[in-house]
Design an enzyme around this catalytic site. Structure first.
Site, short mmCIF file in Angstrom:
data_model
loop_
_atom_site.label_atom_id
_atom_site.label_comp_id
_atom_site.label_asym_id
_atom_site.label_seq_id
_atom_site.Cartn_x
_atom_site.Cartn_y
_atom_site.Cartn_z
N SER A 287 -11.31 -0.78 49.87
CA SER A 287 -10.43 0.32 49.51
C SER A 287 -11.27 1.59 49.43
CB SER A 287 -9.72 0.00 48.18
OG SER A 287 -8.79 1.00 47.86
N HIS B 30 -7.34 -0.21 52.36
CA HIS B 30 -6.34 0.71 51.81
C HIS B 30 -6.61 2.11 52.33
CE1 HIS B 30 -6.15 -2.03 47.99
NE2 HIS B 30 -5.59 -2.59 49.04
N ASP C 110 -7.27 -5.30 43.66
CA ASP C 110 -6.68 -6.02 44.79
C ASP C 110 -7.78 -6.80 45.51
OD1 ASP C 110 -4.78 -6.87 46.63
OD2 ASP C 110 -5.03 -5.09 47.89
#
Length: 189
Positions: A12, A39, A132
């Site tokens: 991310s 992400h 995540d």
């Protein structure tokens, strides 16, 4: 030793830079698909695919519905969809609810990839500013897959790799610059 069949990578915040450093180190003869969930705030991943393609020794493309996970190719999860791996090693896309505020979700990718490839999967959790991927990494380890976590001290954002270590642990916790060599060793032998 188990023959590895696929690599799944999640990242991310700081992920673009991390991927730009990791991908050039992969062996261009790598006989497995690489599936990436990064992400982004962008409505599409076209620019991400283009930027990664400039650094990668392997072709980089956006993953598409019902497409096979091709060996020797880097498949990038599209923006706005969860990327799932089906039991026949083809992709499917979902607009199910966000997971950890993210869609695509690393947890969803890792969990479905673990179900498909089981002990033949290598998952890599790298830099990021949320958790995540940690539950997905646990699923990878629970099915016998191999888990690599970026050493949090080398991550631009250390929340994601720390969550992975706390929840799933790892078979290897490596500095960013050592991950490509480890993947080559695991998948080329």
């Amino acid at each position: 030793m188990t023959a590895r069949a696929a690599i799944a990578i999640g990242c991310s915040a700081g992920g673009l830079v991390a991927l730009e450093r990791l991908l050039p180190g992969l062996d261009p003869r790598l006989p497995v698909p690489i599936v990436v969930c990064c992400h982004t705030g962008s409505p599409d991943v076209g620019l991400l695919v283009e930027l990664l393609g400039r650094h990668s020794v392997l072709p980089v493309k956006e993953a598409h519905e019902r497409e096979a996970a091709d060996p020797g190719t880097v498949h990038v999860a599209p923006s706005g969809y969860h990327l799932l791996v089906e039991s026949n090693f083809h992709f499917s896309l979902s607009v199910d609810a966000k997971v950890a505020y993210a869609r695509p979700s690393i947890d969803v990718l890792f969990e479905t990839a673990a179900a498909a490839w089981r002990e033949r999967l290598v998952a890599v959790l790298m830099t990021g500013a949320n958790s995540d991927g940690a539950q997905g990494l646990k699923a990878v380890r629970d099915t016998g897959g191999y888990a690599i976590v970026q050493d949090p001290s080398t991550a631009e954002a250390d929340v994601m790799p720390r969550a992975g270590l706390d929840i799933a642990g790892a078979d290897a916790c490596l500095p960013l610059d050592a991950i490509a060599a480890a993947l080559n060793r695991l998948c080329m032998s």
